[in-house]
Motif scaffolding. Structure first.
Motif, short mmCIF file in Angstrom:
data_model
loop_
_atom_site.label_atom_id
_atom_site.label_comp_id
_atom_site.label_asym_id
_atom_site.label_seq_id
_atom_site.Cartn_x
_atom_site.Cartn_y
_atom_site.Cartn_z
N VAL A 17 0.84 -1.21 0.00
CA VAL A 17 0.00 0.00 0.00
C VAL A 17 0.87 1.26 0.00
CG1 VAL A 17 -1.69 1.34 1.32
CG2 VAL A 17 -1.95 -1.14 1.12
N LEU A 18 1.93 1.25 0.81
CA LEU A 18 2.84 2.39 0.85
C LEU A 18 3.54 2.59 -0.50
CD1 LEU A 18 4.48 1.85 4.37
CD2 LEU A 18 2.77 3.56 3.75
N SER A 19 3.88 1.49 -1.15
CA SER A 19 4.52 1.56 -2.48
C SER A 19 3.58 2.17 -3.50
CB SER A 19 4.95 0.16 -2.92
OG SER A 19 5.86 -0.41 -2.01
N LEU A 20 2.31 1.81 -3.43
CA LEU A 20 1.31 2.41 -4.32
C LEU A 20 1.17 3.90 -4.05
CD1 LEU A 20 -1.47 -0.34 -4.31
CD2 LEU A 20 -0.07 0.34 -6.26
N ALA A 21 1.23 4.27 -2.78
CA ALA A 21 1.15 5.69 -2.41
C ALA A 21 2.32 6.46 -3.00
CB ALA A 21 1.13 5.84 -0.89
N ILE A 22 3.51 5.86 -3.01
CA ILE A 22 4.70 6.51 -3.59
C ILE A 22 4.49 6.72 -5.09
CG2 ILE A 22 7.13 6.15 -4.19
CD1 ILE A 22 7.47 4.76 -1.48
N ILE A 23 3.92 5.73 -5.75
CA ILE A 23 3.65 5.85 -7.19
C ILE A 23 2.70 7.01 -7.45
CG2 ILE A 23 2.57 4.71 -9.18
CD1 ILE A 23 3.54 2.04 -7.94
N ILE A 24 1.70 7.17 -6.60
CA ILE A 24 0.68 8.21 -6.77
C ILE A 24 1.25 9.61 -6.57
CG2 ILE A 24 -1.47 9.16 -5.82
CD1 ILE A 24 -2.28 6.24 -5.20
N VAL A 25 2.08 9.81 -5.55
CA VAL A 25 2.56 11.16 -5.23
C VAL A 25 3.90 11.49 -5.87
CG1 VAL A 25 1.36 11.10 -3.01
CG2 VAL A 25 3.77 10.41 -3.10
N SER A 26 4.53 10.52 -6.53
CA SER A 26 5.85 10.75 -7.14
C SER A 26 5.84 11.98 -8.04
CB SER A 26 6.25 9.52 -7.95
OG SER A 26 7.46 9.73 -8.62
N PRO A 27 6.80 12.90 -7.85
CA PRO A 27 6.80 14.15 -8.62
C PRO A 27 7.16 13.94 -10.09
CG PRO A 27 8.76 14.01 -7.24
CD PRO A 27 7.87 12.87 -6.84
N ASN A 28 8.10 13.06 -10.36
CA ASN A 28 8.52 12.79 -11.74
C ASN A 28 8.18 11.36 -12.11
OD1 ASN A 28 9.81 15.41 -12.04
ND2 ASN A 28 11.41 14.60 -10.70
N LYS A 29 6.98 11.18 -12.62
CA LYS A 29 6.50 9.83 -12.91
C LYS A 29 7.09 9.34 -14.22
CE LYS A 29 2.22 10.31 -10.28
NZ LYS A 29 2.60 11.55 -9.59
N SER A 30 8.04 8.42 -14.10
CA SER A 30 8.72 7.88 -15.27
C SER A 30 8.54 6.37 -15.40
CB SER A 30 10.22 8.19 -15.21
OG SER A 30 10.80 7.58 -14.06
N GLY A 31 7.92 5.77 -14.38
CA GLY A 31 7.79 4.31 -14.33
C GLY A 31 8.80 3.71 -13.37
N SER A 32 9.89 4.43 -13.07
CA SER A 32 10.93 3.92 -12.19
C SER A 32 10.44 3.79 -10.75
CB SER A 32 12.16 4.82 -12.24
OG SER A 32 11.83 6.15 -11.89
N GLU A 33 9.44 4.60 -10.38
CA GLU A 33 8.92 4.57 -9.00
C GLU A 33 8.18 3.27 -8.68
OE1 GLU A 33 6.04 6.55 -11.77
OE2 GLU A 33 8.16 6.83 -11.31
N PHE A 34 7.85 2.48 -9.70
CA PHE A 34 7.16 1.21 -9.48
C PHE A 34 8.05 0.19 -8.78
CE2 PHE A 34 4.14 2.91 -12.46
CZ PHE A 34 2.96 2.23 -12.21
N ILE A 35 9.36 0.42 -8.76
CA ILE A 35 10.29 -0.58 -8.22
C ILE A 35 10.03 -0.87 -6.74
CG2 ILE A 35 12.13 1.00 -7.52
CD1 ILE A 35 14.11 -1.11 -8.69
N PHE A 36 9.53 0.12 -6.00
CA PHE A 36 9.25 -0.11 -4.58
C PHE A 36 8.14 -1.13 -4.37
CE2 PHE A 36 10.92 4.31 -4.72
CZ PHE A 36 12.03 4.13 -3.90
N LEU A 37 7.31 -1.31 -5.40
CA LEU A 37 6.19 -2.24 -5.31
C LEU A 37 6.62 -3.68 -5.59
CD1 LEU A 37 3.06 -2.57 -5.03
CD2 LEU A 37 2.90 -2.11 -7.49
N PHE A 38 7.75 -3.87 -6.25
CA PHE A 38 8.13 -5.20 -6.74
C PHE A 38 8.32 -6.22 -5.63
CE2 PHE A 38 10.13 -3.57 -10.98
CZ PHE A 38 8.88 -3.14 -11.37
N ALA A 39 9.00 -5.84 -4.54
CA ALA A 39 9.27 -6.80 -3.47
C ALA A 39 7.99 -7.29 -2.78
CB ALA A 39 10.24 -6.21 -2.45
N PRO A 40 7.12 -6.40 -2.27
CA PRO A 40 5.89 -6.89 -1.65
C PRO A 40 4.99 -7.62 -2.63
CG PRO A 40 5.87 -4.49 -1.80
CD PRO A 40 7.26 -4.94 -2.12
N LEU A 41 4.94 -7.14 -3.88
CA LEU A 41 4.09 -7.79 -4.88
C LEU A 41 4.60 -9.18 -5.22
CD1 LEU A 41 1.59 -7.32 -6.61
CD2 LEU A 41 3.09 -6.43 -8.42
N ALA A 42 5.92 -9.36 -5.29
CA ALA A 42 6.50 -10.68 -5.57
C ALA A 42 6.17 -11.67 -4.46
CB ALA A 42 8.01 -10.57 -5.74
N ILE A 43 6.19 -11.20 -3.21
CA ILE A 43 5.84 -12.07 -2.08
C ILE A 43 4.37 -12.45 -2.12
CG2 ILE A 43 5.62 -12.17 0.45
CD1 ILE A 43 8.06 -10.26 0.57
#
Length: 307
Positions: free
Chosen positions: A249-275
């Protein structure tokens, strides 16, 4: 079959995943870098690949150490497949490094379950998150995970609640001292660092839209079963699995508020999503469905390259 090959945790699985990551990294960098190769550039890319590879090692270690999945290699396979689906995560070196520090923090936070060396683990977690936030400000949201861990693991000693503040202060003192010595304007640094945006127009590319849709769709589907199966987990391990949901959920929040949305901010979601997805794959009885899901993730980056 891919699902059978990665159904166990063996050194050959890690080697295969590492080679796959190297291929993805090389192709992404080849397509993105326009400058001519020089020694400094090559060294930088080797170091960045090392950060990616070490991140996977840390991720695999924290999952295995805390029994967040069964003894298989699905989680590291999925992690690398996510990178293949959204290779933009490889193009921002600061976020790559920040993600490594978040994984190191997550390792310490989840290990609070043992109730051993609590103060040291809390200090380390806050320390790593603070460093990550200096590289990418919105990593600061993971402080919430520390508070959540203190609550779900029922750590009530007030001294333990103060320890993270000491970890934050330690990094702050070191960072400010470094800025003073190197004549970096502190106000300007934090003024540029702290920013947010709700403009998603920069993500309006076929590759990012398709990749994000695939990941979020599979993630939402797996999350439903993940939460449903929480009751089947042992009482002592349930808090750890709950923290993974909070991390997602926190990773999704980072994606939403990220100032420069380039797709790179999705990386924080990868670890919890993989689990979360690995836990789903472990309970899927239909082998063809499990195989199909993995093949969709493998074919998605190939399809997007052809568009």
């Amino acid at each position: 079959m891919i699902s059978n090959f990665f159904s166990q945790s063996k050194p050959i699985n890690f080697v295969a995943v590492s080679v796959f990551l190297l291929i993805i990294f090389a192709i992404t960098k080849y397509m993105a870098l326009d400058t001519q190769s020089d020694t400094l550039l090559i060294v930088k890319q080797v170091l960045l690949f090392g950060i990616c590879l070490f991140s996977i090692f840390v991720f695999d270690f924290l999952v295995n150490k805390n029994n967040l999945t069964k003894n298989n290699s699905y989680k590291i396979l999925l992690y690398v497949l996510f990178i293949a689906v959204l290779p933009e995560v490889l193009l921002n070196s600061k976020i790559l490094l920040a993600n490594l520090f978040i994984l190191l923090a997550l390792r310490r936070i989840i290990s609070l379950r043992s109730k051993k060396d609590i103060k040291k683990k809390l200090f380390d977690a806050a320390f790593w998150i603070t460093i990550a936030s200096l590289l990418y400000f919105w990593a600061i949201l993971f402080y919430i995970l520390i508070v959540a861990a203190l609550i779900v693991f029922i750590i009530t000693d007030i001294k333990n609640w103060v320890i993270p503040i000491i970890g934050i202060a330690t990094v702050a003192i070191i960072a400010v001292s470094y800025m003073i010595i190197t004549n970096i304007e502190i106000y300007d640094f934090f003024d540029k660092l702290i920013d947010l945006s709700f403009d998603f127009s920069s993500l309006n590319s076929k590759r990012i839209i398709i990749g994000a849709t695939v990941l979020l769709s599979f993630g939402a589907w797996s999350l439903f079963y993940y939460i449903k199966n929480l009751k089947s987990k042992t009482k002592s391990s349930r808090p750890s699995f709950s923290l993974i949901v909070i991390a997602a959920v926190l990773s999704l929040a980072i994606i939403i508020v990220s100032p420069n949305k380039s797709g790179s901010e999705f990386i924080f979601l990868f670890a919890p999503l993989a689990i979360i997805m690995t836990n789903y794959l472990e309970v899927v009885s239909e082998k063809w469905f499990k195989e199909s899901l993995l093949w969709v993730l493998i074919l998605t980056p190939i399809i997007t390259l052809l568009l």
